[in-house]
Write a protein that holds these residues in place. Structure first.
Motif, PDB file in Angstrom:
ATOM      1  N   UNK A   1       0.823  -1.210   0.000  1.00  0.00           N
ATOM      2  CA  UNK A   1       0.000   0.000   0.000  1.00  0.00           C
ATOM      3  C   UNK A   1       0.860   1.265   0.000  1.00  0.00           C
ATOM      4  N   UNK A   2       0.203   2.374  -0.281  1.00  0.00           N
ATOM      5  CA  UNK A   2       0.850   3.673  -0.181  1.00  0.00           C
ATOM      6  C   UNK A   2       1.372   3.862   1.243  1.00  0.00           C
ATOM      7  N   UNK A   3       2.567   4.415   1.358  1.00  0.00           N
ATOM      8  CA  UNK A   3       3.176   4.542   2.677  1.00  0.00           C
ATOM      9  C   UNK A   3       2.442   5.516   3.597  1.00  0.00           C
ATOM     10  N   UNK A   4       1.576   6.341   3.046  1.00  0.00           N
ATOM     11  CA  UNK A   4       0.853   7.325   3.852  1.00  0.00           C
ATOM     12  C   UNK A   4      -0.531   6.860   4.292  1.00  0.00           C
ATOM     13  N   UNK A   5      -0.876   5.626   3.957  1.00  0.00           N
ATOM     14  CA  UNK A   5      -2.172   5.120   4.394  1.00  0.00           C
ATOM     15  C   UNK A   5      -2.204   5.075   5.923  1.00  0.00           C
ATOM     16  N   UNK A   6      -3.344   5.422   6.502  1.00  0.00           N
ATOM     17  CA  UNK A   6      -3.458   5.480   7.951  1.00  0.00           C
ATOM     18  C   UNK A   6      -3.401   4.085   8.572  1.00  0.00           C
ATOM     19  N   UNK A   7      -2.790   4.009   9.740  1.00  0.00           N
ATOM     20  CA  UNK A   7      -2.700   2.742  10.463  1.00  0.00           C
ATOM     21  C   UNK A   7      -3.244   2.938  11.871  1.00  0.00           C
ATOM     22  N   UNK A   8      -4.286   2.214  12.255  1.00  0.00           N
ATOM     23  CA  UNK A   8      -4.878   2.393  13.590  1.00  0.00           C
ATOM     24  C   UNK A   8      -3.989   1.805  14.676  1.00  0.00           C
ATOM     25  N   UNK A   9      -4.179   2.234  15.924  1.00  0.00           N
ATOM     26  CA  UNK A   9      -3.405   1.648  17.028  1.00  0.00           C
ATOM     27  C   UNK A   9      -3.798   0.194  17.244  1.00  0.00           C
ATOM     28  N   UNK A  10      -2.811  -0.600  17.640  1.00  0.00           N
ATOM     29  CA  UNK A  10      -3.052  -2.017  17.892  1.00  0.00           C
ATOM     30  C   UNK A  10      -2.249  -2.463  19.110  1.00  0.00           C
ATOM     31  N   UNK A  11      -2.839  -3.368  19.896  1.00  0.00           N
ATOM     32  CA  UNK A  11      -2.156  -4.014  21.008  1.00  0.00           C
ATOM     33  C   UNK A  11      -1.759  -5.418  20.557  1.00  0.00           C
ATOM     34  N   UNK A  12      -0.465  -5.712  20.558  1.00  0.00           N
ATOM     35  CA  UNK A  12       0.030  -7.017  20.156  1.00  0.00           C
ATOM     36  C   UNK A  12       0.448  -7.820  21.388  1.00  0.00           C
ATOM     37  N   UNK A  13       0.326  -9.134  21.292  1.00  0.00           N
ATOM     38  CA  UNK A  13       0.769  -9.991  22.381  1.00  0.00           C
ATOM     39  C   UNK A  13       2.280 -10.066  22.437  1.00  0.00           C
ATOM     40  N   UNK A  14       2.798 -10.683  23.480  1.00  0.00           N
ATOM     41  CA  UNK A  14       4.237 -10.877  23.589  1.00  0.00           C
ATOM     42  C   UNK A  14       4.752 -11.786  22.484  1.00  0.00           C
ATOM     43  N   UNK A  15       6.007 -11.603  22.130  1.00  0.00           N
ATOM     44  CA  UNK A  15       6.677 -12.466  21.158  1.00  0.00           C
ATOM     45  C   UNK A  15       6.043 -12.402  19.762  1.00  0.00           C
ATOM     46  N   UNK A  16       5.354 -11.324  19.420  1.00  0.00           N
ATOM     47  CA  UNK A  16       4.734 -11.300  18.098  1.00  0.00           C
ATOM     48  C   UNK A  16       5.797 -11.514  17.028  1.00  0.00           C
ATOM     49  N   UNK A  17       5.480 -12.363  16.066  1.00  0.00           N
ATOM     50  CA  UNK A  17       6.462 -12.748  15.056  1.00  0.00           C
ATOM     51  C   UNK A  17       6.976 -11.584  14.223  1.00  0.00           C
ATOM     52  N   UNK A  18       6.240 -10.486  14.140  1.00  0.00           N
ATOM     53  CA  UNK A  18       6.727  -9.345  13.372  1.00  0.00           C
ATOM     54  C   UNK A  18       8.029  -8.800  13.947  1.00  0.00           C
ATOM     55  N   UNK A  19       8.236  -8.985  15.243  1.00  0.00           N
ATOM     56  CA  UNK A  19       9.450  -8.487  15.884  1.00  0.00           C
ATOM     57  C   UNK A  19      10.603  -9.479  15.796  1.00  0.00           C
ATOM     58  N   UNK A  20      10.317 -10.687  15.331  1.00  0.00           N
ATOM     59  CA  UNK A  20      11.322 -11.754  15.343  1.00  0.00           C
ATOM     60  C   UNK A  20      11.665 -12.278  13.957  1.00  0.00           C
ATOM     61  N   UNK A  21      11.100 -11.679  12.934  1.00  0.00           N
ATOM     62  CA  UNK A  21      11.177 -12.281  11.601  1.00  0.00           C
ATOM     63  C   UNK A  21      12.032 -11.512  10.609  1.00  0.00           C
ATOM     64  N   UNK A  22      12.883 -10.625  11.120  1.00  0.00           N
ATOM     65  CA  UNK A  22      13.751  -9.830  10.241  1.00  0.00           C
ATOM     66  C   UNK A  22      15.136  -9.682  10.844  1.00  0.00           C
ATOM     67  N   UNK A  23      16.144  -9.701   9.984  1.00  0.00           N
ATOM     68  CA  UNK A  23      17.487  -9.324  10.421  1.00  0.00           C
ATOM     69  C   UNK A  23      17.536  -7.829  10.682  1.00  0.00           C
ATOM     70  N   UNK A  24      16.782  -7.079   9.880  1.00  0.00           N
ATOM     71  CA  UNK A  24      16.664  -5.626  10.044  1.00  0.00           C
ATOM     72  C   UNK A  24      15.231  -5.319  10.461  1.00  0.00           C
TER      73      UNK A  24
END
Length: 383
Positions: free
Chosen positions: A276-299
């Protein structure tokens, strides 16, 4: 599992053979990730389908997948996931990075053979000196018989194995079985509102099926890109725990498009995946611990600022539940009951606008409603 993705609304990048790749910004990478993770808009999708789309969910914290699905799905009820666990349609098993994931029973049988080398490397690194001269195959065979006869905790398994191999460390013996046998954790472990020790049996015994003989690494990588791309070879290796994937990605090049990030790293993606366009709005979200988005990249810059890393990742390996503001990790949260009050405690890493504060508060109220339907006093506390 087939991959169905929506047409991208931004640059499609370049086919690998066509020339200089498009540079894609960190913010655009963030929006691509959020779209694929169902975090720009909650989706109406069966829970089992959502778990498979995400290629499983990190699950060291038994409640984390429930919060992850709450953030991603419309009208998600925790009882839906608990029922899938009890019906043996999803299971908890060590997979990518040799860590506990919640996956569909199909993916359990399909993915486990592909990450066998990850488990073997972990065993060697942690227990290599403890299992020198041990007949690993005999231990694995005995351990399988034990857990299929009666599901066991790792401590119980190690003790029983130690009776047969008294010269070896019980924890190392249990680790040999965990490495060689696909062990699933049985309910009530992982059920919403319940607790219990992690008791194990083999995936084959629990699911009544054998591990897949048709698992293909190429498919696993394409599914990762569908859920997390665009991504580098190093990102794919970080997510899976596998090494030396350059050759496999090279084999897939005719099916892919590529980009460069702001640091000049080469990223690969599926042509028609959402970007998507980088300026599309993103609502606030509460994520659980260990969410894979934080563990799935070298960067990890597409999801968390380096300055916040130490506030989320603890020294003892815990990854705290996080808050997304404008798509990026901007705080942590926890819930506790205190003097009869259910409190959502929020620690922000940055100052919010009035609009961000109000929308986060609204989402926090929704989270408390998800946690309990009881008529109890509730409070949202900002530290």
């Amino acid at each position: 599992m087939e991959i169905h993705m929506k047409q991208s609304k931004t640059s499609q990048g370049k086919n690998i053979l066509e020339g200089t790749p498009t540079v894609i910004s960190t913010r655009a990478l963030n929006r691509a990730l959020l779209a694929r993770q169902m975090l720009l808009t909650r989706e109406q999708l069966p829970v089992l389908n959502a778990v498979e789309r995400l290629v499983g969910m990190q699950a060291q914290d038994p409640n984390a997948p429930y919060f992850g699905l709450f953030a991603r799905l419309e009208q998600f009820l925790p009882e839906e996931l608990s029922q899938l666990i009890q019906d043996r349609k999803v299971v908890r098993i060590a997979l990518m990075r040799s860590t506990i994931h919640l996956v569909s029973s199909h993916d359990c049988l399909y993915l486990r053979p592909l990450v066998q080398s990850v488990h073997e490397r972990g065993l060697k690194g942690s227990y290599g000196k403890y299992i020198y001269n041990l007949d690993v195959k005999e231990v694995a065979k005995a351990g399988r018989t034990m857990v299929e006869t009666k599901p066991l905790t790792f401590k119980e398994l190690g003790k029983q194995l130690n009776d047969k191999w008294p010269d070896f460390d019980p924890a190392a013996l249990a680790a040999v079985v965990r490495t060689s046998v696909p062990l699933v954790q049985l309910p009530p472990r992982g059920l919403w509102g319940e607790s219990g020790q992690a008791v194990h049996t083999s995936a084959e015994a629990w699911l009544g099926n054998s591990l897949s003989s048709k698992s293909v690494l190429d498919d696993m990588i394409l599914r990762y890109l569908a859920a997390f791309g665009p991504a580098s070879v190093q990102d794919i290796q970080t997510w899976s725990g596998l090494t030396r994937l350059s050759e496999t990605v090279e084999r897939l090049l005719p099916q892919l498009v590529n980009f460069h990030d702001n640091q000049g790293n080469e990223l690969f993606d599926i042509p028609d995946a959402p970007r998507p366009d980088e300026n599309i709005l993103s609502p606030p979200r509460f994520l659980g611990g260990f969410d894979n988005m934080l563990l799935s990249y070298a960067n990890r810059k597409r999801i968390i600022d380096e300055d916040y890393h130490k506030l989320v990742f603890t020294k003892n390996g815990i990854i705290k539940p996080t808050i997304l503001i404008d798509g990026f990790v901007s705080g942590i949260w926890k819930v506790k009951r205190e003097q009869g009050i259910l409190k959502l405690i929020i620690q922000l890493f940055k100052q919010l606008s009035n609009h961000e504060y109000n929308t986060l508060t609204d989402e926090g109220s929704r989270l408390l409603d998800f946690i309990t339907s009881e008529e109890v006093p509730r409070e949202i506390v900002f530290l």
